[in-house]
Scaffold this motif. Structure first.
Motif, PDB file in Angstrom:
ATOM      1  N   GLN A   1     -28.652  29.577 -45.772  1.00 21.18           N
ATOM      2  CA  GLN A   1     -27.251  29.230 -45.943  1.00 21.18           C
ATOM      3  C   GLN A   1     -27.143  27.723 -45.725  1.00 21.18           C
ATOM      4  OE1 GLN A   1     -25.959  32.257 -47.381  1.00 21.18           O
ATOM      5  NE2 GLN A   1     -24.167  31.307 -46.505  1.00 21.18           N
ATOM      6  N   TRP A   2     -26.339  27.044 -46.535  1.00 24.66           N
ATOM      7  CA  TRP A   2     -26.181  25.601 -46.416  1.00 24.66           C
ATOM      8  C   TRP A   2     -24.707  25.263 -46.403  1.00 24.66           C
ATOM      9  CZ3 TRP A   2     -29.790  22.415 -44.975  1.00 24.66           C
ATOM     10  CH2 TRP A   2     -29.551  21.049 -45.039  1.00 24.66           C
ATOM     11  N   GLN A   3     -24.347  24.246 -45.656  1.00 23.93           N
ATOM     12  CA  GLN A   3     -22.946  23.857 -45.562  1.00 23.93           C
ATOM     13  C   GLN A   3     -22.761  22.397 -45.965  1.00 23.93           C
ATOM     14  OE1 GLN A   3     -20.587  23.528 -41.728  1.00 23.93           O
ATOM     15  NE2 GLN A   3     -19.802  25.451 -42.573  1.00 23.93           N
ATOM     16  N   TYR A   4     -21.726  22.175 -46.769  1.00 27.60           N
ATOM     17  CA  TYR A   4     -21.309  20.836 -47.168  1.00 27.60           C
ATOM     18  C   TYR A   4     -19.898  20.614 -46.637  1.00 27.60           C
ATOM     19  CZ  TYR A   4     -24.964  21.359 -50.708  1.00 27.60           C
ATOM     20  OH  TYR A   4     -26.156  21.578 -51.359  1.00 27.60           O
ATOM     21  N   LYS A   5     -19.612  19.405 -46.213  1.00 20.32           N
ATOM     22  CA  LYS A   5     -18.248  19.009 -45.851  1.00 20.32           C
ATOM     23  C   LYS A   5     -17.733  18.206 -47.038  1.00 20.32           C
ATOM     24  CE  LYS A   5     -16.385  18.683 -42.162  1.00 20.32           C
ATOM     25  NZ  LYS A   5     -15.422  19.506 -41.425  1.00 20.32           N
ATOM     26  N   LEU A   6     -16.608  18.633 -47.601  1.00 24.72           N
ATOM     27  CA  LEU A   6     -16.022  17.993 -48.770  1.00 24.72           C
ATOM     28  C   LEU A   6     -14.690  17.363 -48.386  1.00 24.72           C
ATOM     29  CD1 LEU A   6     -16.546  20.960 -51.247  1.00 24.72           C
ATOM     30  CD2 LEU A   6     -18.111  19.071 -50.785  1.00 24.72           C
ATOM     31  N   ILE A   7     -14.473  16.139 -48.844  1.00 24.48           N
ATOM     32  CA  ILE A   7     -13.221  15.441 -48.567  1.00 24.48           C
ATOM     33  C   ILE A   7     -12.632  14.981 -49.895  1.00 24.48           C
ATOM     34  CG2 ILE A   7     -12.145  13.481 -47.388  1.00 24.48           C
ATOM     35  CD1 ILE A   7     -14.544  13.633 -45.390  1.00 24.48           C
ATOM     36  N   GLY A   8     -11.359  15.278 -50.074  1.00 18.07           N
ATOM     37  CA  GLY A   8     -10.669  14.885 -51.292  1.00 18.07           C
ATOM     38  C   GLY A   8      -9.209  14.622 -51.013  1.00 18.07           C
ATOM     39  N   ARG A   9      -8.454  14.342 -52.075  1.00 21.26           N
ATOM     40  CA  ARG A   9      -7.030  14.033 -51.908  1.00 21.26           C
ATOM     41  C   ARG A   9      -6.136  15.244 -52.090  1.00 21.26           C
ATOM     42  NH1 ARG A   9      -5.379   8.099 -52.929  1.00 21.26           N
ATOM     43  NH2 ARG A   9      -7.330   7.072 -52.429  1.00 21.26           N
TER      44      ARG A   9
ATOM     45  N   ALA B   1     -12.674  14.876 -58.106  1.00 20.06           N
ATOM     46  CA  ALA B   1     -11.765  15.418 -57.082  1.00 20.06           C
ATOM     47  C   ALA B   1     -12.350  15.304 -55.684  1.00 20.06           C
ATOM     48  CB  ALA B   1     -11.455  16.880 -57.382  1.00 20.06           C
ATOM     49  N   ILE B   2     -13.646  15.070 -55.595  1.00 17.87           N
ATOM     50  CA  ILE B   2     -14.323  14.999 -54.298  1.00 17.87           C
ATOM     51  C   ILE B   2     -14.653  13.546 -54.010  1.00 17.87           C
ATOM     52  CG2 ILE B   2     -16.335  15.739 -52.965  1.00 17.87           C
ATOM     53  CD1 ILE B   2     -16.334  18.271 -54.806  1.00 17.87           C
ATOM     54  N   LYS B   3     -14.025  13.012 -52.983  1.00 23.95           N
ATOM     55  CA  LYS B   3     -14.214  11.592 -52.640  1.00 23.95           C
ATOM     56  C   LYS B   3     -15.421  11.369 -51.755  1.00 23.95           C
ATOM     57  CE  LYS B   3     -10.621  10.618 -54.983  1.00 23.95           C
ATOM     58  NZ  LYS B   3     -10.832  10.215 -56.349  1.00 23.95           N
ATOM     59  N   ILE B   4     -15.691  12.305 -50.843  1.00 22.63           N
ATOM     60  CA  ILE B   4     -16.821  12.173 -49.921  1.00 22.63           C
ATOM     61  C   ILE B   4     -17.441  13.548 -49.738  1.00 22.63           C
ATOM     62  CG2 ILE B   4     -17.544  11.609 -47.559  1.00 22.63           C
ATOM     63  CD1 ILE B   4     -15.130   9.707 -47.424  1.00 22.63           C
ATOM     64  N   ILE B   5     -18.763  13.585 -49.684  1.00 25.09           N
ATOM     65  CA  ILE B   5     -19.481  14.822 -49.369  1.00 25.09           C
ATOM     66  C   ILE B   5     -20.490  14.527 -48.273  1.00 25.09           C
ATOM     67  CG2 ILE B   5     -21.070  14.446 -51.277  1.00 25.09           C
ATOM     68  CD1 ILE B   5     -21.391  17.496 -51.455  1.00 25.09           C
ATOM     69  N   LEU B   6     -20.513  15.362 -47.296  1.00 25.59           N
ATOM     70  CA  LEU B   6     -21.473  15.225 -46.186  1.00 25.59           C
ATOM     71  C   LEU B   6     -22.292  16.494 -46.105  1.00 25.59           C
ATOM     72  CD1 LEU B   6     -18.948  13.907 -43.532  1.00 25.59           C
ATOM     73  CD2 LEU B   6     -20.476  12.548 -44.941  1.00 25.59           C
TER      74      LEU B   6
END
Length: 88
Positions: A17-25, A83-88
């Motif tokens: 299982q993998w997790q991404y943190k997504l940041i958008g407006r 739509a995705i400004k930052i991905i961690l």
């Protein structure tokens, strides 16, 4: 011949299982982007935080990845979506 150290692998055991943190407006745009990119693969997308002034929202995306190549594919597709400004 060069004396470069061998490239170190991350030590991640696949599949996992993998997790991404997504940041958008916008929440809806971000959700639509995830839906388009994961193409029906089982996943969970849960809200995380909203910025103090409400300009940005963040979500946690968790999904199953079978290989490093698939993990990298998702990362690159998510990173390149407008739509995705930052991905961690």
């Amino acid at each position: 011949m060069t004396d470069r150290p061998a490239e170190k692998k991350t030590g991640i055991n696949y599949p996992c299982q993998w997790q991404y943190k997504l940041i958008g407006r916008e929440s809806e745009s971000l959700k639509d982007a995830v839906k388009k990119i994961v193409k029906g693969a089982p996943h969970s997308l849960t809200p995380s935080r909203t910025s103090r002034n409400g300009k940005y929202v963040s979500y946690n995306l968790e999904l199953f990845v079978a290989t490093e190549e698939i993990r990298d594919y998702y990362f690159n597709e998510l990173r390149s979506h407008s739509a995705i400004k930052i991905i961690l």
